[in-house]
Design an enzyme around this catalytic site. Structure first.
Site, PDB file in Angstrom:
ATOM      1  N   ARG A  79       0.846  -1.193   0.000  1.00  0.00           N
ATOM      2  CA  ARG A  79       0.000   0.000   0.000  1.00  0.00           C
ATOM      3  C   ARG A  79       0.883   1.245   0.000  1.00  0.00           C
ATOM      4  O   ARG A  79       1.960   1.283   0.618  1.00  0.00           O
ATOM      5  CB  ARG A  79      -0.893   0.026   1.242  1.00  0.00           C
ATOM      6  CG  ARG A  79      -2.106  -0.879   1.143  1.00  0.00           C
ATOM      7  CD  ARG A  79      -3.147  -0.348   0.144  1.00  0.00           C
ATOM      8  NE  ARG A  79      -4.335  -1.170   0.064  1.00  0.00           N
ATOM      9  CZ  ARG A  79      -4.526  -2.158  -0.812  1.00  0.00           C
ATOM     10  NH1 ARG A  79      -3.612  -2.455  -1.700  1.00  0.00           N
ATOM     11  NH2 ARG A  79      -5.670  -2.825  -0.843  1.00  0.00           N
ATOM     12  N   HIS A 135      -0.594   0.924  -9.757  1.00  0.00           N
ATOM     13  CA  HIS A 135      -1.287  -0.078  -8.942  1.00  0.00           C
ATOM     14  C   HIS A 135      -1.745  -1.267  -9.801  1.00  0.00           C
ATOM     15  O   HIS A 135      -2.939  -1.592  -9.853  1.00  0.00           O
ATOM     16  CB  HIS A 135      -2.487   0.574  -8.224  1.00  0.00           C
ATOM     17  CG  HIS A 135      -2.937  -0.179  -6.996  1.00  0.00           C
ATOM     18  ND1 HIS A 135      -3.184   0.415  -5.788  1.00  0.00           N
ATOM     19  CD2 HIS A 135      -3.181  -1.491  -6.798  1.00  0.00           C
ATOM     20  CE1 HIS A 135      -3.576  -0.498  -4.910  1.00  0.00           C
ATOM     21  NE2 HIS A 135      -3.576  -1.678  -5.500  1.00  0.00           N
TER      22      HIS A 135
HETATM   23  P1  NDP Z   1      -2.118 -11.527   4.245  1.00  0.00           P
HETATM   24  O1  NDP Z   1      -3.093 -11.027   5.278  1.00  0.00           O
HETATM   25  O2  NDP Z   1      -2.222 -12.923   3.771  1.00  0.00           O
HETATM   26  O3  NDP Z   1      -0.644 -11.312   4.790  1.00  0.00           O
HETATM   27  C1  NDP Z   1      -0.229 -10.237   5.539  1.00  0.00           C
HETATM   28  C2  NDP Z   1       1.101 -10.637   6.181  1.00  0.00           C
HETATM   29  O4  NDP Z   1       1.700  -9.489   6.762  1.00  0.00           O
HETATM   30  C3  NDP Z   1       0.913 -11.690   7.274  1.00  0.00           C
HETATM   31  O5  NDP Z   1       1.874 -12.699   7.118  1.00  0.00           O
HETATM   32  C4  NDP Z   1       1.147 -10.887   8.565  1.00  0.00           C
HETATM   33  O6  NDP Z   1       1.765 -11.623   9.606  1.00  0.00           O
HETATM   34  C5  NDP Z   1       2.106  -9.825   8.081  1.00  0.00           C
HETATM   35  N1  NDP Z   1       2.031  -8.626   8.917  1.00  0.00           N
HETATM   36  C6  NDP Z   1       0.952  -7.876   9.201  1.00  0.00           C
HETATM   37  N2  NDP Z   1       1.266  -6.843   9.995  1.00  0.00           N
HETATM   38  C7  NDP Z   1       2.577  -6.950  10.227  1.00  0.00           C
HETATM   39  C8  NDP Z   1       3.495  -6.176  10.982  1.00  0.00           C
HETATM   40  N3  NDP Z   1       3.111  -5.089  11.665  1.00  0.00           N
HETATM   41  N4  NDP Z   1       4.788  -6.575  10.997  1.00  0.00           N
HETATM   42  C9  NDP Z   1       5.177  -7.677  10.337  1.00  0.00           C
HETATM   43  N5  NDP Z   1       4.366  -8.457   9.599  1.00  0.00           N
HETATM   44  C10 NDP Z   1       3.077  -8.092   9.547  1.00  0.00           C
HETATM   45  O7  NDP Z   1      -2.227 -10.511   3.026  1.00  0.00           O
HETATM   46  P2  NDP Z   1      -1.894 -10.762   1.479  1.00  0.00           P
HETATM   47  O8  NDP Z   1      -0.555 -11.410   1.393  1.00  0.00           O
HETATM   48  O9  NDP Z   1      -3.032 -11.401   0.809  1.00  0.00           O
HETATM   49  O10 NDP Z   1      -1.820  -9.259   0.962  1.00  0.00           O
HETATM   50  C11 NDP Z   1      -0.901  -8.332   1.511  1.00  0.00           C
HETATM   51  C12 NDP Z   1      -1.249  -6.932   1.080  1.00  0.00           C
HETATM   52  O11 NDP Z   1      -0.944  -6.748  -0.290  1.00  0.00           O
HETATM   53  C13 NDP Z   1      -2.737  -6.555   1.158  1.00  0.00           C
HETATM   54  O12 NDP Z   1      -3.111  -6.220   2.480  1.00  0.00           O
HETATM   55  C14 NDP Z   1      -2.838  -5.400   0.207  1.00  0.00           C
HETATM   56  O13 NDP Z   1      -2.654  -4.177   0.911  1.00  0.00           O
HETATM   57  C15 NDP Z   1      -1.671  -5.611  -0.752  1.00  0.00           C
HETATM   58  N6  NDP Z   1      -2.128  -5.864  -2.121  1.00  0.00           N
HETATM   59  C16 NDP Z   1      -1.668  -5.041  -3.116  1.00  0.00           C
HETATM   60  C17 NDP Z   1      -2.066  -5.259  -4.420  1.00  0.00           C
HETATM   61  C18 NDP Z   1      -1.523  -4.417  -5.537  1.00  0.00           C
HETATM   62  O14 NDP Z   1      -2.007  -4.508  -6.657  1.00  0.00           O
HETATM   63  N7  NDP Z   1      -0.521  -3.622  -5.312  1.00  0.00           N
HETATM   64  C19 NDP Z   1      -2.980  -6.358  -4.778  1.00  0.00           C
HETATM   65  C20 NDP Z   1      -3.350  -7.172  -3.665  1.00  0.00           C
HETATM   66  C21 NDP Z   1      -2.952  -6.911  -2.383  1.00  0.00           C
HETATM   67  P3  NDP Z   1       0.963 -12.613  10.599  1.00  0.00           P
HETATM   68  O15 NDP Z   1       0.578 -13.782   9.771  1.00  0.00           O
HETATM   69  O16 NDP Z   1       1.953 -12.958  11.615  1.00  0.00           O
HETATM   70  O17 NDP Z   1      -0.210 -11.892  11.118  1.00  0.00           O
HETATM   71  C1  OXD Z   2      -6.220  -5.408  -3.331  1.00  0.00           C
HETATM   72  C2  OXD Z   2      -5.697  -4.486  -4.351  1.00  0.00           C
HETATM   73  O1  OXD Z   2      -6.046  -5.162  -2.139  1.00  0.00           O
HETATM   74  O2  OXD Z   2      -6.036  -4.668  -5.539  1.00  0.00           O
HETATM   75  O3  OXD Z   2      -6.827  -6.424  -3.730  1.00  0.00           O
HETATM   76  O4  OXD Z   2      -4.928  -3.570  -4.030  1.00  0.00           O
END
Ligand code: NDP
Ligand code: OXD
Length: 307
Positions: free
Chosen positions: A222, A270
């Site tokens: 993000r 994005h």
């Molecule tokens: P998940 O919820 O599967 O994974 C998030 C990971 O981040 C988890 O392993 C979590 O750890 C870790 N995490 C959360 N907070 C912290 C922290 N403070 N410190 C360290 N680790 C942390 O999400 P996804 O992998 O599915 O997606 C990740 C992000 O990608 C989405 O939230 C979205 O914002 C972004 N995204 C961007 C897109 C784009 O087009 N650019 C498209 C899709 C998504 P734990 O398991 O220990 O809680």
């Molecule tokens: C999502 C994105 O969070 O597209 O799915 O950014």
């Protein structure tokens, strides 16, 4: 089951029709139609300010992986369960994007592109993939896939996450205490964290300056993870060699934002992982059907954690 479907995208009707094909018994209304009626379920993506006002749902299905925008909505009903998209074809795109960036920085293709603009013929020292460590922050569904994929390509890969992870071929670090060691050995940092109060502004001077000199940043989680002035200062000081930004503090990025024209920055709009309609509607259809049957539904958001 009555479903209120909201999307600001031009293909909202098409998306809703795709979802409806998976839920033939359900009745659908496309927002703002049915604005004053009651519905069991909402399916939405970045809904407008009045979408939740005064209404209750049994469940909310987010048409994206990240729920940061939804959770900031002051009218969001407090107790309603929220389910998000899980992968739905985005992990494969993230693998492609991260490997494109990794190959670009490893092989200096970004430098050669700049050289071409100045008609400069200058060969740089080659580097081996295994000597170019890539670090992935956030080892969730998408981060894990990216880490495994880059490892499969022959890169040395390390990952950092809140809780501990074990991923074959990836050196994993967990928690604040291990962050410094993770960063110190990372030549290209990929951020795939969710946006939460704990991660807002995480890509700041204090963190980025712990990367070795000449490292690169790839920000695909993000935009509000990044403190733009800190990044520009570290690029201008020669500490960082480049940044590839798919998510920006303001989207769309305004035309006068200096990131557009910074010679060491690559901006994409994005698109590192775009929502694939057919796969996404199939997944949401499956989740709603399971919810209606009273079965457990995956992708439930933990509001206390913010993702
Ligand atoms: P998940 O919820 O599967 O994974 C998030 C990971 O981040 C988890 O392993 C979590 O750890 C870790 N995490 C959360 N907070 C912290 C922290 N403070 N410190 C360290 N680790 C942390 O999400 P996804 O992998 O599915 O997606 C990740 C992000 O990608 C989405 O939230 C979205 O914002 C972004 N995204 C961007 C897109 C784009 O087009 N650019 C498209 C899709 C998504 P734990 O398991 O220990 O809680
Ligand atoms: C999502 C994105 O969070 O597209 O799915 O950014």
């Amino acid at each position: 089951m009555k479903i209120l479907f909201q999307s600001a995208d031009a293909d909202a009707q098409e998306s809703m029709d795709m979802l409806a094909a998976h839920l033939p018994q359900a009745r659908f209304q496309l927002w703002p139609q049915g604005k004053d009626e009651a519905h069991d379920v909402a399916v939405c993506w970045k809904p407008p300010a009045d979408f939740f006002r005064g209404r209750q749902f049994k469940a909310i299905f987010n048409m994206g992986a990240g729920v940061d925008a939804l959770l900031l909505d002051p009218e969001l009903p407090a107790e309603t369960p929220i389910y998000r998209l899980e992968d739905a074809g985005m992990a494969a795109q993230m693998e492609e994007y991260a490997s494109w960036a990794a190959l670009t920085y490893l092989r200096n293709f970004n430098v050669y592109a700049r050289q071409q603009k100045q008609a400069q013929w200058n060969q740089l020292e080659p580097r081996a993939r295994e000597s170019f460590p890539v670090g992935v922050m956030g080892l969730g569904l998408l981060g894990q896939r990216v880490a495994r994929y880059l490892s499969g390509l022959g890169f040395t890969v390390r990952g950092w996450n809140r809780s501990e992870r074990r991923i074959e071929g990836v050196q994993c670090y967990a928690g604040e205490a291990a962050l410094g060691e993770f960063l110190a050995g990372t030549q290209m940092l990929v951020c795939l964290l969710p946006l939460t109060p704990a991660t807002r502004g995480v890509l700041n001077r204090q963190l980025l300056s712990q990367l070795p000199k000449g490292a690169a940043l790839v920000s695909i989680g993000r935009g509000l993870h990044l403190v733009q002035e800190d990044l520009i200062a570290l690029l201008d000081a020669g500490h960082l060699a480049g940044a590839t930004l798919d998510v920006l503090p303001q989207e769309p990025l305004p035309p006068d934002n200096p990131l557009w024209h910074h010679p060491l920055v690559t901006v994409t709009p994005h698109i590192s992982a775009q929502t694939l309609l057919s796969e996404s509607m199939r997944q949401i259809g499956g989740k709603i059907a399971a919810f209606a049957r009273g079965e457990p539904v995956s992708g439930l958001i933990d509001r206390s954690k913010g993702y």
